[in-house]
Scaffold this motif. Structure first.
Motif, mmCIF file in Angstrom:
data_model
loop_
_atom_site.group_PDB
_atom_site.id
_atom_site.type_symbol
_atom_site.label_atom_id
_atom_site.label_comp_id
_atom_site.label_asym_id
_atom_site.label_seq_id
_atom_site.Cartn_x
_atom_site.Cartn_y
_atom_site.Cartn_z
ATOM 1 N N ALA A 32 0.835 -1.208 0.000
ATOM 2 C CA ALA A 32 0.000 0.000 0.000
ATOM 3 C C ALA A 32 0.864 1.250 0.000
ATOM 4 O O ALA A 32 0.545 2.242 -0.665
ATOM 5 C CB ALA A 32 -0.942 -0.007 1.205
ATOM 6 N N ALA A 33 1.977 1.230 0.740
ATOM 7 C CA ALA A 33 2.873 2.388 0.783
ATOM 8 C C ALA A 33 3.504 2.653 -0.583
ATOM 9 O O ALA A 33 3.605 3.805 -1.016
ATOM 10 C CB ALA A 33 3.961 2.172 1.834
ATOM 11 N N ILE A 34 3.893 1.594 -1.273
ATOM 12 C CA ILE A 34 4.478 1.763 -2.607
ATOM 13 C C ILE A 34 3.437 2.322 -3.576
ATOM 14 O O ILE A 34 3.737 3.202 -4.392
ATOM 15 C CB ILE A 34 5.052 0.425 -3.111
ATOM 16 N N LEU A 35 2.213 1.835 -3.481
ATOM 17 C CA LEU A 35 1.156 2.348 -4.355
ATOM 18 C C LEU A 35 0.870 3.824 -4.074
ATOM 19 O O LEU A 35 0.673 4.610 -5.005
ATOM 20 C CB LEU A 35 -0.115 1.520 -4.167
ATOM 21 N N CYS A 36 0.842 4.192 -2.798
ATOM 22 C CA CYS A 36 0.599 5.599 -2.456
ATOM 23 C C CYS A 36 1.750 6.494 -2.908
ATOM 24 O O CYS A 36 1.528 7.618 -3.353
ATOM 25 C CB CYS A 36 0.358 5.737 -0.958
ATOM 26 N N ALA A 37 2.975 5.997 -2.810
ATOM 27 C CA ALA A 37 4.121 6.767 -3.295
ATOM 28 C C ALA A 37 4.058 6.933 -4.808
ATOM 29 O O ALA A 37 4.385 8.003 -5.332
ATOM 30 C CB ALA A 37 5.424 6.086 -2.881
ATOM 31 N N ALA A 38 3.619 5.899 -5.512
ATOM 32 C CA ALA A 38 3.479 6.005 -6.966
ATOM 33 C C ALA A 38 2.400 7.023 -7.337
ATOM 34 O O ALA A 38 2.569 7.796 -8.289
ATOM 35 C CB ALA A 38 3.150 4.642 -7.555
ATOM 36 N N LEU A 39 1.305 7.029 -6.584
ATOM 37 C CA LEU A 39 0.250 8.018 -6.834
ATOM 38 C C LEU A 39 0.762 9.430 -6.603
ATOM 39 O O LEU A 39 0.539 10.331 -7.412
ATOM 40 C CB LEU A 39 -0.954 7.736 -5.942
#
Length: 177
Positions: A32-39
């Protein structure tokens, strides 16, 4: 140049993602953290339409991953088939939203992730669940803006506060002499 609150919220989301993605926080939470950083990186790039397209894919997956992370904190393992099905359904919802323009389909898994965190029964998991549910509601009412991003960052930060998580097995000590 005027102050843009969406960019400030994207920077806040990157900071929360770096905090929540540290080693030892669990696989679902790090995903989830990686996805939020990508966003946040897509929003900071200022390429027209990239932030919105990235949000339609990353928000449902991040919501499902945060929900699975919250459920994994109950000390009852989430079956692999159920976790895979939840992530696949979230991806399908994001792709559906991307190709049809129905933004609600992308925000429903985010809201369901908040509800799953509320079902964990642990107060320190329920509070980030409320923030995640509020982020989905903010996305429905105000779109992809500072409210959604800052509430998502707060939920991610709150979920990352505790180190005992899904990817680490509990230590079993024998009481036998």
């Amino acid at each position: 140049m005027a102050f843009d609150s969406t960019l400030a919220a994207a920077l806040l989301l990157i900071a929360a993602a770096v905090f929540a993605g540290r080693p030892g926080t669990g696989n679902y939470l790090r995903f989830a953290a990686i996805l939020c950083a990508a966003l946040a990186a897509a929003l900071l790039s200022r390429v027209a339409g990239l932030g919105a397209a990235a949000a339609l894919i990353t928000l449902p997956l991040a919501g499902a991953a945060l929900g699975l992370s919250g459920l994994a904190r109950r000390r009852v393992p989430v079956p692999a088939l159920l976790a895979t099905g939840a992530l696949a359904a979230a991806l399908f919802a994001g792709l559906f939203a991307l190709f049809t323009g129905v933004v609600t389909a992308a925000l429903l898994p985010l809201a369901f992730g908040g509800v799953a965190m509320l079902l964990s029964g642990r107060i320190f998991t329920m509070l980030p669940g409320l923030l995640l549910l509020a982020a989905a509601c903010a996305g429905l009412s105000a779109g992809l803006g500072a409210a959604l991003l800052s509430l998502l960052a707060a939920a991610l930060f709150g979920a990352g506060l505790h180190r005992r998580v899904s990817s680490r097995r509990g230590a079993f000590v024998s009481a036998a002499p």
